[in-house]
Design an enzyme around this catalytic site. Structure first.
Site, PDB file in Angstrom:
ATOM      1  N   ILE A   1     -28.914 -50.797 -13.691  1.00  0.00           N
ATOM      2  CA  ILE A   1     -28.779 -51.367 -12.346  1.00  0.00           C
ATOM      3  C   ILE A   1     -29.924 -52.340 -12.081  1.00  0.00           C
ATOM      4  O   ILE A   1     -29.742 -53.377 -11.448  1.00  0.00           O
ATOM      5  CB  ILE A   1     -28.770 -50.242 -11.270  1.00  0.00           C
ATOM      6  CG1 ILE A   1     -27.685 -49.193 -11.576  1.00  0.00           C
ATOM      7  CG2 ILE A   1     -28.630 -50.812  -9.877  1.00  0.00           C
ATOM      8  CD1 ILE A   1     -26.272 -49.661 -11.484  1.00  0.00           C
TER       9      ILE A   1
ATOM     10  N   CYS B   1     -38.612 -46.331 -15.011  1.00  0.00           N
ATOM     11  CA  CYS B   1     -37.320 -47.025 -15.023  1.00  0.00           C
ATOM     12  C   CYS B   1     -37.190 -47.859 -16.290  1.00  0.00           C
ATOM     13  O   CYS B   1     -38.002 -48.762 -16.525  1.00  0.00           O
ATOM     14  CB  CYS B   1     -37.164 -47.933 -13.813  1.00  0.00           C
ATOM     15  SG  CYS B   1     -35.572 -48.793 -13.870  1.00  0.00           S
TER      16      CYS B   1
ATOM     17  N   ILE C   1     -36.154 -35.412 -15.911  1.00  0.00           N
ATOM     18  CA  ILE C   1     -36.483 -36.659 -16.578  1.00  0.00           C
ATOM     19  C   ILE C   1     -35.729 -37.838 -15.948  1.00  0.00           C
ATOM     20  O   ILE C   1     -34.672 -37.653 -15.342  1.00  0.00           O
ATOM     21  CB  ILE C   1     -36.124 -36.614 -18.105  1.00  0.00           C
ATOM     22  CG1 ILE C   1     -34.642 -36.275 -18.304  1.00  0.00           C
ATOM     23  CG2 ILE C   1     -37.025 -35.672 -18.828  1.00  0.00           C
ATOM     24  CD1 ILE C   1     -34.158 -36.366 -19.746  1.00  0.00           C
ATOM     25  N   ASN C   2     -36.320 -39.016 -16.126  1.00  0.00           N
ATOM     26  CA  ASN C   2     -35.560 -40.229 -15.861  1.00  0.00           C
ATOM     27  C   ASN C   2     -34.615 -40.432 -17.062  1.00  0.00           C
ATOM     28  O   ASN C   2     -34.556 -39.597 -17.955  1.00  0.00           O
ATOM     29  CB  ASN C   2     -36.508 -41.423 -15.666  1.00  0.00           C
ATOM     30  CG  ASN C   2     -35.898 -42.474 -14.734  1.00  0.00           C
ATOM     31  OD1 ASN C   2     -34.694 -42.733 -14.789  1.00  0.00           O
ATOM     32  ND2 ASN C   2     -36.698 -43.074 -13.882  1.00  0.00           N
TER      33      ASN C   2
ATOM     34  N   GLY D   1     -26.525 -37.864 -17.493  1.00  0.00           N
ATOM     35  CA  GLY D   1     -25.371 -36.964 -17.550  1.00  0.00           C
ATOM     36  C   GLY D   1     -25.571 -35.850 -18.560  1.00  0.00           C
ATOM     37  O   GLY D   1     -26.651 -35.710 -19.157  1.00  0.00           O
TER      38      GLY D   1
END
Ligand SMILES: Cc1cc2nc3c(=O)[nH]c(=O)nc-3n(C[C@H](O)[C@H](O)[C@H](O)COP(=O)(O)O)c2cc1C
Length: 311
Positions: free
Chosen positions: A79, A138, A199-200, A225
């Site tokens: 994103i 990120c 976690i990211n 996921g």
């Protein structure tokens, strides 16, 4: 009825990094926007808390499409930290969120140390911010984000700067895309964090065989996921052994039993992310499943599970 067998309702409340949570189940940053869409499906006050989408100093449009790709057992996203900017958030979204009876955590991102510091200071002056989660992990932006979170010295510095700018509960969100996550966790602890989120997403990519090109415009993206649940559990286990900070665990949680596993690995609370896209009420399903698991196993309080797994 006198003499009837009564089953006590398990206590789901937890104390986490200075916050009192009604339940240990929160919504993960970036998967619930600013709460509007999911608020149409259920009463958000039934949650333990909400972590809003990463906020930066200025509005960000994010990356060009394609930004999402489905994978076996998960999804990839790039994103690119699209958000309305901290000022618009405080003006247009925070008052509505602040009126809800639950803690609102603001996730903060930046391209520079100064940007993190400024956004933290601005949120610290606002009414209705229960805590800050620093996104130093990120993987989908070219500047900032994960650059800080893969280096212990930079993690300590950005945490320390945020610490001085913001006096409330401060979480640091860790990346799994490192060789030694415990070293990064210790750096965040030295910098003054009150808790850690992990976690990211896991750095990944998808290839379109027909076009012979990467699917995502950014090339790489973050995998989330159920596919990443084992990675998340391993990271939480290692971090819980390395620091004295409470952990907000996330990565592939869909069921109450998933949440139990995260708590046993060492998390005090959990966040639901990708599962929200499949079922907007996923966090409620996790909460109900957690309560059923506790009742079914004769555990009176969810906090008794934290760190309960032994090698
Ligand atoms: C579409 C999407 C957007 C995300 N945006 C953010 C973000 O803005 N900031 C952040 O710290 N994490 C972000 N994340 C990461 C999630 O908060 C979470 O750490 C990760 O997805 C693992 O949990 P899950 O497997 O339950 O989704 C995003 C995840 C997804 C799927």
């Amino acid at each position: 009825m006198p003499g009837a067998l009564t089953m006590a309702v398990p206590d789901l409340s937890v104390s986490f990094a200075g916050l009192k949570l009604k339940t240990p189940v929160l919504l993960a940053s970036g998967t619930c926007g600013y709460g509007e869409e999911l608020g149409a499906h259920f009463d958000l006050a039934r949650l333990g808390g909400i972590v809003v989408k990463s906020l930066t100093r200025e509005l960000r449009a994010g990356n060009a499409p394609q930004r999402i790709a489905e994978t076996a057992g998960g999804m990839l996203n790039a994103i690119g930290l699209q958000n309305v900017g901290v000022e618009a958030f405080m003006r247009d979204h925070l008052p509505r969120l602040a009126a809800l009876d639950l803690p609102i955590l603001c996730n903060v991102a930046g391209a520079t140390m100064e940007e993190y510091e400024t956004v933290c200071r601005m949120l610290g002056d606002a009414r209705g911010v229960a805590g800050i989660e620093l996104n130093v992990s990120c993987p989908n932006v070219s500047c900032g984000g994960m650059e800080f979170g893969v280096d212990p010295a930079l993690t300590e510095e950005v945490t320390g700067r945020a610490r001085r700018a913001y006096k409330g509960p401060l979480l640091v969100k860790l990346s799994p895309n490192v060789t030694d996550i415990a070293a990064i966790a210790k750096a965040a602890e030295r910098g003054g964090a009150d808790g850690l989120s992990l976690i990211n997403t896991v750095l990944g990519m998808a290839i379109d065989a027909e076009r012979r090109k990467p699917v995502l415009s950014n090339g790489f993206g973050g995998l989330s996921g159920p596919a990443i649940k084992p990675v998340a559990l391993r990271c939480i286990w290692q971090v819980a052994a390395a620091v004295n900070l409470p952990i907000l665990g996330m990565g592939g949680i869909r069921t109450g039993e998933d949440a139990v596993e995260f708590l046993l690995a060492g998390a005090t609370a959990v966040a639901v992310g990708t599962a929200n896209f499949l079922d907007p009420q996923a966090a409620l399903t996790v909460t109900a499943g957690l309560g059923d698991w506790l009742a079914g196993h004769g555990v009176g309080a969810v906090r008794d599970l934290v760190g309960g797994a032994r090698a």
